[in-house]
Design a protein around this motif. Structure first.
Motif, PDB file in Angstrom:
ATOM      1  N   ASP A 205       0.832  -1.206   0.000  1.00 52.08           N
ATOM      2  CA  ASP A 205       0.000   0.000   0.000  1.00 52.08           C
ATOM      3  C   ASP A 205       0.864   1.253   0.000  1.00 52.08           C
ATOM      4  O   ASP A 205       0.559   2.241  -0.651  1.00 52.08           O
ATOM      5  CB  ASP A 205      -0.927   0.002   1.219  1.00 52.08           C
ATOM      6  CG  ASP A 205      -1.943  -1.117   1.143  1.00 52.08           C
ATOM      7  OD1 ASP A 205      -2.397  -1.405   0.026  1.00 52.08           O
ATOM      8  OD2 ASP A 205      -2.271  -1.695   2.197  1.00 52.08           O
ATOM      9  N   THR A 228     -14.760  -3.360  -8.304  1.00 50.07           N
ATOM     10  CA  THR A 228     -15.401  -4.125  -7.235  1.00 50.07           C
ATOM     11  C   THR A 228     -16.627  -3.394  -6.682  1.00 50.07           C
ATOM     12  O   THR A 228     -17.263  -3.864  -5.752  1.00 50.07           O
ATOM     13  CB  THR A 228     -14.404  -4.377  -6.096  1.00 50.07           C
ATOM     14  OG1 THR A 228     -13.651  -3.185  -5.895  1.00 50.07           O
ATOM     15  CG2 THR A 228     -13.504  -5.525  -6.401  1.00 50.07           C
ATOM     16  N   VAL A 254     -10.182   2.479   1.014  1.00 49.59           N
ATOM     17  CA  VAL A 254      -9.651   1.498   0.050  1.00 49.59           C
ATOM     18  C   VAL A 254      -8.127   1.479   0.185  1.00 49.59           C
ATOM     19  O   VAL A 254      -7.484   2.527   0.079  1.00 49.59           O
ATOM     20  CB  VAL A 254     -10.029   1.898  -1.392  1.00 49.59           C
ATOM     21  CG1 VAL A 254      -9.528   0.860  -2.378  1.00 49.59           C
ATOM     22  CG2 VAL A 254     -11.523   2.087  -1.522  1.00 49.59           C
ATOM     23  N   ARG A 258      -4.989  -1.732  -3.784  1.00 50.55           N
ATOM     24  CA  ARG A 258      -6.172  -2.157  -4.568  1.00 50.55           C
ATOM     25  C   ARG A 258      -6.458  -1.191  -5.707  1.00 50.55           C
ATOM     26  O   ARG A 258      -7.001  -1.569  -6.731  1.00 50.55           O
ATOM     27  CB  ARG A 258      -7.392  -2.291  -3.667  1.00 50.55           C
ATOM     28  CG  ARG A 258      -7.453  -3.670  -3.035  1.00 50.55           C
ATOM     29  CD  ARG A 258      -8.701  -3.875  -2.247  1.00 50.55           C
ATOM     30  NE  ARG A 258      -9.893  -3.772  -3.055  1.00 50.55           N
ATOM     31  CZ  ARG A 258     -11.103  -3.602  -2.543  1.00 50.55           C
ATOM     32  NH1 ARG A 258     -11.240  -3.513  -1.253  1.00 50.55           N
ATOM     33  NH2 ARG A 258     -12.154  -3.532  -3.311  1.00 50.55           N
ATOM     34  N   GLN A 261      -4.208  -2.503  -8.348  1.00 50.41           N
ATOM     35  CA  GLN A 261      -4.450  -3.862  -8.836  1.00 50.41           C
ATOM     36  C   GLN A 261      -5.774  -3.972  -9.589  1.00 50.41           C
ATOM     37  O   GLN A 261      -5.946  -4.845 -10.429  1.00 50.41           O
ATOM     38  CB  GLN A 261      -4.454  -4.846  -7.664  1.00 50.41           C
ATOM     39  CG  GLN A 261      -3.063  -5.071  -7.096  1.00 50.41           C
ATOM     40  CD  GLN A 261      -3.103  -5.627  -5.685  1.00 50.41           C
ATOM     41  OE1 GLN A 261      -4.181  -5.871  -5.138  1.00 50.41           O
ATOM     42  NE2 GLN A 261      -1.944  -5.807  -5.098  1.00 50.41           N
ATOM     43  N   ARG A 262      -6.744  -3.127  -9.237  1.00 53.51           N
ATOM     44  CA  ARG A 262      -8.085  -3.233  -9.846  1.00 53.51           C
ATOM     45  C   ARG A 262      -8.265  -2.193 -10.944  1.00 53.51           C
ATOM     46  O   ARG A 262      -7.564  -1.168 -10.950  1.00 53.51           O
ATOM     47  CB  ARG A 262      -9.175  -2.998  -8.792  1.00 53.51           C
ATOM     48  CG  ARG A 262      -9.040  -3.841  -7.562  1.00 53.51           C
ATOM     49  CD  ARG A 262      -9.528  -5.221  -7.822  1.00 53.51           C
ATOM     50  NE  ARG A 262      -9.317  -6.046  -6.641  1.00 53.51           N
ATOM     51  CZ  ARG A 262      -9.609  -7.322  -6.589  1.00 53.51           C
ATOM     52  NH1 ARG A 262     -10.114  -7.911  -7.646  1.00 53.51           N
ATOM     53  NH2 ARG A 262      -9.390  -8.022  -5.504  1.00 53.51           N
TER      54      ARG A 262
END
Lengths: 502, 357
Positions: A205, A228, A254, A258, A261-262
């Protein structure tokens, strides 16, 4: 007076003079003799000390000038910081160097020399360390914002640099004094490894935070949507996570990793804020039976004239609610009953073609329906002098529905309830529109306009009055919702708004 | 319903009245009479009804903010409203459109004491001085009768009943009762069979309280004769998976009733996205909107014509079936049923046609 002076001289002056003469012979004279024999041992270290200090002054000047020239040539903004940070401690370092050299060449005992040199060395290390810390902190404060590091990230890096130099300085000082540093080094390694183990999840992170900050893919104030499902405005980005204000007035945190990655859609900066937020409501209903029924056209029109508005609303919107997935949707109940139960497709068609969207309130709609049926009944009052076709119409106009197929008058009791969705701009609005229930969409478009007598749907009113987007409000207002399925209507609204905010 | 209510935080409980055989004999007669059938009701019957009602009034521990009394049998419990207060709703599951006047006159004084009455279809209601609501019955999509079945299980059930899967199957699921017009179904099938090769499955059970059902079954079997394409199946009670499989194996589902309650077999067929041909009686018009969610028919020829339309136009049949499934999804599943009950509670607690929460 003279007596007092004589008295004082006897009591204080004479003993003092005696003490001075005695001390001179006891200490002063031997010291003078020692100096006469050893003046070189003192003079040389002092001269060396002074020389070193002078060299320091001279060197500082030379270096400062050289640095200035280099700064003019390179225009490096950090050079001023370097000079400001080094200027004052530079002389202190030469002072310490002078002391060390002077003590080394002096006639002091070896042990005193060693302690003095170690002390001077330690002071030098501490001063140098402090200078490096101050300088690096100032440079980081200039350069980290250039790579768009967030404030928390900058604070974190500065703390890390500070701790690193303090540890290095402490280790060197310990080494100077001959204290073993290996156990301490081992302890530091263990602590670092432990911290890495504990923070192993946070590390991705942290690095993601750096990368996002450096690339500026996401900034505070952007509206983002993750694959997501999380979405909203970014209100805070720190070293390990990003806080998003969601559509439901709550916040989602969040982890930065992420975000990398998303798949994230970034809609960019906030749009114009409305003067008042829009609160989404939802609506559901239960059907109330009136117990009234009609077997033929005359009974239908007579009852239609006297029933409450809620009955008119129910029978002109029931198909829309129960069959909202159908295109084309069946029309109002009156038209369907007249076609199916009375077999009069011509009157059925005439009633089916009544455009509900054109009526501002239920009273006007009821008048139109009643008018069409009464006009039809009047036109086909009797068969006297009628053509065969007209006679057929007459037969239909007095036809009775079969038992069990009568028209049953019903009304809807609406229950309107608030949702958690509150929006303040068109981006939030359109994203919320994608997720509200069909009951909510139905309420704001149909029920609010006609049943609650606002004459215009809630969306258009809000967009016009609080966002002053008159053009968009009119476009939505012109959309005939009765020609869409509810899902189709949702899509049409979304497309109109998306086109506007692109 | 009760477990689902519990999950929503509503403390719902069932209570059951007690009665002896003579009492239930009387209530059976009441039931038939309210449906419009001719029944001989005596003063003794009314007396017996009142005696049992008084016993139940004394024994039942009634409590709650909303008390639902189902059907005529316990209707007299309303006498305790004065003592308990709260809201009382009479949930009527039967068709009151043409009741026997003698029985209705006896029951009406009880009914009008309730805060509201609830009917399953508009046609079942009548003019009353109390509020009336429409709450249609529903199906549970996860029950054995309605859940999705694997193809192998459907094939197993077809094999069990000896039905080859070689041609279109037309099915009616209903009790062996003249009101379901089983012979009319066979006649309609025979008209279809003239131009389209297909099978007929008539699946149903006999009711222990209906002495006619054996006779109807015998007549149906006789009418079917030795035609190997007509399958008359006497399905034992509790064969929900079998009924489910038979419905899912069908090409067209028929419900050619003369009279019908709500018609939950139609709901089940529509939920399985099957094209349906049904009479517009009882609660069927609520479910089958002619030419939108199925086809309505009135006679044998009309039924045959509609079946032919569906068999020769599979695209149209599929469109109707899918519309039918959506219609059930939004309007006749158990979730909607629960919502209606909750809304009913709200409607009785608030004035007006628009309630803001």
């Amino acid at each position: 007076m003279i007596e007092w002076l004589a008295e004082t001289w006897r009591n204080i002056g004479v003993p003092a003079l005696e003490w001075l003469v005695e001390t001179w012979f006891k200490f002063g004279l031997p010291a003078l003799e020692w100096l006469a024999g050893n003046w070189l041992k003192i003079a040389v270290p002092v001269l060396v000390f002074i020389a070193t200090y002078v060299i320091g002054l001279w060197l500082r000047r030379i270096l400062s000038n050289a640095f200035d020239r280099w700064q003019l040539r390179t225009k490096w903004e950090g050079s001023r910081l370097v000079i400001a940070a080094v200027r004052r401690p530079f002389l202190s370092w030469f002072l310490l160097l002078g002391i060390s050299i002077a003590v080394q060449i002096s006639a002091l005992p070896a042990e005193a020399k060693m302690i003095t040199v170690k002390a001077a060395g330690s002071l030098f290390v501490l001063s140098l360390g402090w200078t490096v810390i101050v300088l690096s902190e100032r440079l980081l404060r200039i350069y980290l914002p250039r790579i768009k590091a967030s404030r928390p990230t900058i604070a974190l890096v500065i703390s890390a640099v500070r701790i690193t130099f303090i540890i290095i300085g402490a280790l060197i000082v310990l080494d100077i004094w001959g204290i073993p540093t290996t156990p301490l080094l081992l302890l530091i390694v263990v602590v670092v490894l432990g911290a890495a183990l504990v923070l192993r999840n946070a590390a991705p992170d942290l690095f993601a935070g750096f990368q996002i900050g450096a690339t500026q893919q996401i900034k505070e104030g952007d509206y983002i949507k993750l694959e997501t499902g999380e979405e909203g405005y970014v209100v805070e980005m720190n070293w390990n996570n990003t806080r998003i204000k969601t559509l439901g007035e709550s916040f989602t945190v969040v982890p930065n990793s992420r975000l990398l990655q998303r798949t994230v859609i970034n809609y960019g900066r906030p749009l114009k804020k409305a003067k008042e937020p829009f609160h989404f409501y939802s609506r559901t209903h239960i059907t109330e039976l009136t117990g009234l029924k009609a077997r033929n056209l005359q009974e239908l029109v007579d009852t239609l004239k006297k029933v409450p508005d809620a009955v008119v609303y129910y029978h002109t919107h029931r198909f829309l609610e129960q069959h909202h997935y159908l295109t084309p949707e069946p029309s109002n109940d009156f038209a369907v009953w007249i076609s199916d139960a009375l077999g009069d497709e011509i009157l059925g068609e005439r009633l089916a073609s009544v455009d509900t969207f054109q009526f501002p309130d239920l009273g006007a709609l009821r008048s139109r329906l009643v008018g069409i049926i009464e006009e039809y009944l009047t036109a086909h009052r009797d068969t006297k002098g009628a053509t065969p076709a007209e006679t057929l119409y007459f037969m239909k106009s007095v036809r009775e529905a079969m038992a069990g197929e009568e028209f049953y008058f019903m009304k809807s009791v609406s229950v309107i309830l608030p949702t958690t969705y509150v929006v303040s701009d068109l981006r939030e609005f359109v994203e919320t529109l994608r997720r509200i229930s069909l009951g909510s969409l139905y309420f704001h478009i149909f029920e609010s306009r006609l049943r609650l007598g606002k004459g215009l749907n809630d969306f258009s009113v809000w967009i016009r009055d609080t966002l002053e987007e008159t053009g968009l409000a009119e476009e939505i207002g012109r959309l005939d919702p009765y020609t869409y399925t509810l899902e189709g209507l949702r899509l049409a609204l979304i497309q109109l708004i998306e086109k506007r905010i692109k | 319903m009760v477990p689902l209510m519990g999950q929503l935080g509503v403390d719902a409980r069932w209570d059951i009245i007690k009665g002896n055989d003579p009492f239930f004999g009387v209530t059976k007669k009441f039931h038939n009479a309210l449906h419009g059938r001719q029944e001989k009701i005596t003063a003794r019957d009314f007396e017996l009804f009142m005696v049992t009602t008084r016993q139940n009034i004394a024994e039942l521990e009634l409590s709650g903010d909303m008390i639902f009394i189902h059907d005529p049998q316990p209707a007299g419990l309303i006498s305790r409203k004065k003592e308990i207060g709260k809201k009382w709703v009479w949930r009527c599951h039967i068709d009151l459109s043409h009741p026997n006047p003698e029985v209705w006159d006896f029951l009406q004084p009880f009914v009008v004491e309730y805060d509201a009455a609830v009917f399953s279809a508009p046609a079942f209601s009548r003019e009353l001085p109390i509020r009336q609501f429409l709450v249609s019955p529903s199906i549970d999509p996860l029950s054995d009768k309605n859940r999705e079945l694997p193809r192998e299980m459907i094939d197993t059930v077809l094999a069990k009943y000896g039905i080859p899967d070689d041609k279109p199957i037309i099915t009616q699921v209903s009790r062996f009762d003249y009101l379901k017009d089983p012979v009319g179904v066979i006649q309609a099938y025979e008209l279809v069979k003239r131009s389209i090769d297909c099978r007929l499955v008539f699946a149903g059970g006999t009711a222990s309280d209906d002495p006619e059902s054996d006779q109807v079954l015998a007549e149906v079997r006789e009418r079917a004769g030795s035609n190997s394409d007509i399958h008359v199946l006497l399905v034992p009670p509790g064969s929900d998976v079998d009924i489910n499989a038979l419905q899912r194996a069908s090409t067209v589902i028929v419900q050619k009733s003369h009279r019908e309650g709500f018609g939950l077999t139609v709901t089940e067929a529509l939920w399985k996205a099957k094209p349906v041909v049904a009479s517009a009686v009882g609660g069927i018009p609520l479910q089958v909107k002619n030419k939108f969610t199925g086809l309505c028919s009135h006679g044998i020829e009309g039924t045959a014509y509609a079946i032919r339309q569906l068999l020769t136009n599979p695209g149209y049949a599929k469109w109707l079936g899918e519309n039918g499934r959506e219609h059930i999804r939004y309007n006749f599943l158990i979730t909607r049923h629960i919502r209606d009950y909750l809304l009913l509670c709200l409607a009785l607690d608030h004035e007006g046609d628009v309630i803001y929460l």
